[in-house]
Design a protein around this motif. Structure first.
Motif, mmCIF file in Angstrom:
data_model
loop_
_atom_site.group_PDB
_atom_site.id
_atom_site.type_symbol
_atom_site.label_atom_id
_atom_site.label_comp_id
_atom_site.label_asym_id
_atom_site.label_seq_id
_atom_site.Cartn_x
_atom_site.Cartn_y
_atom_site.Cartn_z
ATOM 1 N N ALA A 197 0.826 -1.221 0.000
ATOM 2 C CA ALA A 197 0.000 0.000 0.000
ATOM 3 C C ALA A 197 0.857 1.266 0.000
ATOM 4 O O ALA A 197 0.320 2.380 -0.012
ATOM 5 C CB ALA A 197 -0.934 0.000 1.214
ATOM 6 N N ARG A 217 0.248 3.830 -2.830
ATOM 7 C CA ARG A 217 -1.021 4.568 -2.708
ATOM 8 C C ARG A 217 -0.940 5.655 -1.652
ATOM 9 O O ARG A 217 -1.454 6.756 -1.832
ATOM 10 C CB ARG A 217 -2.156 3.602 -2.332
ATOM 11 C CG ARG A 217 -2.864 3.003 -3.534
ATOM 12 C CD ARG A 217 -3.893 1.980 -3.098
ATOM 13 N NE ARG A 217 -5.034 2.560 -2.395
ATOM 14 C CZ ARG A 217 -5.826 1.887 -1.563
ATOM 15 N NH1 ARG A 217 -5.599 0.600 -1.343
ATOM 16 N NH2 ARG A 217 -6.829 2.482 -0.969
ATOM 17 N N GLN A 245 1.073 8.588 -2.726
ATOM 18 C CA GLN A 245 0.392 9.435 -3.702
ATOM 19 C C GLN A 245 -0.869 10.101 -3.147
ATOM 20 O O GLN A 245 -1.494 10.913 -3.838
ATOM 21 C CB GLN A 245 0.059 8.618 -4.948
ATOM 22 C CG GLN A 245 1.305 8.405 -5.801
ATOM 23 C CD GLN A 245 1.130 7.310 -6.828
ATOM 24 O OE1 GLN A 245 0.118 7.217 -7.486
ATOM 25 N NE2 GLN A 245 2.132 6.467 -6.948
ATOM 26 N N THR A 246 -1.218 9.754 -1.930
ATOM 27 C CA THR A 246 -2.336 10.444 -1.279
ATOM 28 C C THR A 246 -1.913 11.893 -1.044
ATOM 29 O O THR A 246 -0.777 12.154 -0.650
ATOM 30 C CB THR A 246 -2.658 9.745 0.059
ATOM 31 O OG1 THR A 246 -3.009 8.384 -0.220
ATOM 32 C CG2 THR A 246 -3.812 10.414 0.779
ATOM 33 N N PRO A 256 -5.447 3.877 2.907
ATOM 34 C CA PRO A 256 -5.181 2.459 2.634
ATOM 35 C C PRO A 256 -4.585 1.808 3.887
ATOM 36 O O PRO A 256 -4.315 2.508 4.871
ATOM 37 C CB PRO A 256 -4.156 2.515 1.495
ATOM 38 C CG PRO A 256 -3.535 3.867 1.568
ATOM 39 C CD PRO A 256 -4.561 4.776 2.167
#
Lengths: 492, 492
Positions: free
Chosen positions: B45, B48, B51-52, B196
């Motif tokens: 994760a 992700r 890139q949040t 995530p």
């Protein structure tokens, strides 16, 4: 690292790579007790150097730069006799080295390196003022492949002296006389600029071990092999007082050529690749040893032609030449490689002939560890076929790298889309992404970052090139509720 | 570090320090394969989370803070049953912990942590744009003495999550149930905030080893003993891919009392010292275990009185209590110490009674290693006599420290002059200099620095407290000549 053997205390002899013959008399290895004496003397001067004003330290760096520039012809000729890298390259490297020294003079005058944060008291908080101070004596291990820019007066030395740290350089065995002469000039320039004794040089393997183990040393800068670097890193960690080890160890530097770029400027790419691969006889840590290309007959033909027209040269040492020969033999013998082209052979006992091998993407994937290993010298592996997404996946797997390069046609929307995963993979696995350029050639500037995940760097948060390299040699100190008259000037 | 023994795979049992009795059922140790599963899931994760957006990560941190705040009473009571640190302290520590989470939300919104440098092309230079990216999965080793602020949702976790790194916490054995409950709340808050899976917790010694050795882990934050920290640091260095180890290991925190301050506010100093020494039953890494005072009968009398009026308490674990007892016994038996005072005894099997010993400066110098060692708990050594310059010299020798404190009368020119060498020595040997305060109590702010030369920190350039703590979990990447549409948002 095992204890040094007798041989490792032997005098250091330089050789002419063009002939394999000795150059001048050997330089005596520095005895461990002498290493201790040098370190003690410089460590004793650390406080004076730390308290020398930024302006005076800047002038001292400029004095070193000026004196090296004044001796550029002598230095380049001496280095050429020990490295055979050629006068144009070596003259340019002296300029790069003095440019680095002057960059750090600017960094000092700018003052931002002190990272001052002032937080007045309030809401129950004390007054807190933070700055950075030099760590103390620094050990620098010079590299073989840059006799100036990553050597005696190179970036590690320049950044550490700028930070306010004395420096002892462990000279590289590949160019002992160049090192001695550079050290003489550095010492003279610093003395004439009124600096305390803050620079020393030692020679030989055993001296390097003694240097890392000296209690006065507070940090180590290193550019060299993964094996040597790891051994030194572990020595640093095993000291009674462990110290940071900033090592640039090794890197394959993948280039991903996207289909549009291959179609539109295949010949230019082929020429750029061959030039980058063979520059300095391929002896760069940023050498593009691995390239992913589409199945494009014209591109492969252009690559073949460009490599065939390239020229080899003598390698820096007998050992490097032997390693290069072994690497080429191994690639040639591999059942899944095809020799794309060889360049013009180089004369002399340590001459290396450029050689580029092609391997199909599926075969690369079946033996990635073999194909993707770093090979020092003008030898390249070109992986053909497989799409850009697969190339990105290959970049994302595999070891940390100093650089990833992507070649795309910026006017081709397919190339731009295909570049995205490559750029993303590069951002995770490399310190520098290069678009439509070549990884060799490294601007020494404020924004530069030369590092990357291990083994590119043992300390991936730090750069060894560019203004931020100074951060390795300073640590923060915070002053809580300190009266103004007791604060350092920068915090008043 | 040797391989874990069977015992080190045993379930983790918490105890009530007031009674020495078990608290609730033991928490099962996490099996190494389960550690691997957790790490694999969170590492998957990482992209992700990286890139949040900063804003969404900030909100996730605030959601954690809000949920912990909403459960402050439950958490403080649970922690009190396992640590006996008392509800006021533990309630305050939850607030400090949620304050830390909110500070990092601010740091994200500010964006400065990305350290963006943009250098347009020019003078033969390419366009270079540098920023920082999260390193990936981070391992956090919780401390015994701060069940919240240096534990599951403490500063290491908050700074790593803020940086965009998933976190696996190795819970501390001294408060397993507090850790489990905090982890439940953190996990719930992150999920509700739409994050995530980026948070996990493991228990037991063997799990900690498996965690550090997991290939997906990219860095380790640790607060604890020198011995345990060094063992983990060496594990980090011996991995196939070595990773940085950010360890805060141990510190004596010298206080230097200057003559003017002793004369003018001896009683206040004595009270401040006794309070700082016995706060949290002396179980702070910033505990003022060593104090240098002038030969001043009134000050010694005041110290005696203040310490005698102080109160002990139960220590966090049987082992810590045993170590404390051994340290006091050893000091008492030493021929050159004099027991200045003992505080009120504490009840229970792990109760520690404050104890302060005096030693003459000459005797201290003759056995510095013995007297200046870190002793966890409410036990202090007061060194009497010798001038301020000698005290400064003693600070300058000796190990790295988190803090040095100087007590002076700012209106007394002799004190101000005498403070100079102490401040200077502090700036070289400690991460924080405190003037006219006490080292315990650490503002969590932007300017703060909590670190110092080894063993205070294994990575003296980094802080584990304050906004800059985020820097440990990011590394630079530079984009060379990258088209705008392929750049990350921060660099456009």
């Amino acid at each position: 690292m095992s204890r040094p053997t007798l041989e490792e205390h032997a005098p250091v002899q330089g050789y002419d790579p063009r002939t394999g013959e000795p150059v001048g008399a050997p330089v005596p290895a520095t005895r461990p007790d002498e290493v201790g004496r040098v370190c003690d003397e410089l460590a004793a001067a650390a406080a004076r150097w730390a308290q020398t004003s930024d302006e005076r330290r800047a002038r001292a760096l400029e004095a070193v730069a000026d004196l090296l520039d004044a001796h550029v012809d002598e230095l380049a000729a001496l280095a050429d006799s020990e490295t055979a890298l050629g006068l144009p390259r070596l003259t340019g490297e002296v300029a790069r080295t003095t440019g680095q020294l002057r960059l750090f003079a600017e960094v000092l005058r700018d003052g931002g390196y002190r990272d001052v944060v002032i937080e007045p008291a309030g809401q129950g908080r004390p007054d807190l003022r933070r700055t950075r101070r030099p760590t103390g004596l620094v050990a620098v291990f010079a590299a073989s492949n840059f006799p100036f820019a990553f050597s005696v007066a190179g970036g590690d030395t320049a950044s550490a002296l700028a930070a306010g740290c004395p420096v002892v350089v462990k000279a590289h065995e590949a160019h002992p006389r160049t090192s001695v002469r550079t050290a003489e000039l550095v010492t003279r320039a610093l003395a004439e600029a009124g600096a305390p004794p803050v620079f020393g040089i030692v020679h030989g393997f055993a001296a390097g071990v003694a240097l890392v183990e000296h209690p006065g040393v507070t940090g180590v800068g290193f550019t060299g092999s993964t094996r040597g670097g790891l051994a030194l890193a572990r020595l640093c960690g095993a000291r009674p007082v462990p110290i940071p080890f900033y090592g640039e160890l090794g890197s394959v530097n993948p280039v991903v050529v996207l289909p549009g770029a291959a179609r539109r400027r295949g010949e230019e790419l082929a020429l750029g690749y061959a030039t980058s691969l063979t520059q300095g006889v391929g002896q760069f840590c940023t050498n593009p040893g691995l390239m992913f290309v589409p199945e494009d007959e014209a591109l492969l033909a252009a690559l073949t032609e460009a490599v065939a027209a390239s020229t080899g040269g003598p390698m820096l040492s007998r050992r490097m030449h032997a390693a290069y020969r072994a690497a080429v033999t191994e690639l040639r013998a591999h059942p899944h490689t095809r020799l794309l082209a060889e360049g013009r052979p180089a004369d002399g006992p340590w001459g290396a002939t450029p050689a580029v091998f092609a391997v199909a993407a599926a075969d690369f994937d079946a033996a990635t560890e073999f194909f993707a290993q770093e090979r020092f010298g003008p030898v390249g592996v070109v992986v053909t076929g497989g799409g850009p997404q697969e190339a990105a996946d290959r970049v994302a797997r595999g070891e940390g790298k100093l650089t990833v390069t992507v070649q795309l046609d910026v006017d081709d929307p397919d190339d731009v889309a295909a570049a995205r995963p490559v750029v993303h993979a590069a951002s995770l696995r490399a310190g520098r992404l290069v678009v439509n350029g070549w990884p060799t050639g490294l601007a020494v500037t404020r924004a530069q970052h030369h590092g990357g995940p291990y083994p590119a760097s043992t300390s991936p948060a730090h750069t060894s090139v560019g203004a931020a390299a100074i951060d390795r040699w300073t640590v923060p100190v915070v002053y809580q509720d300190c009266p103004v008259e007791l604060l350092p000037d920068a915090l008043r």
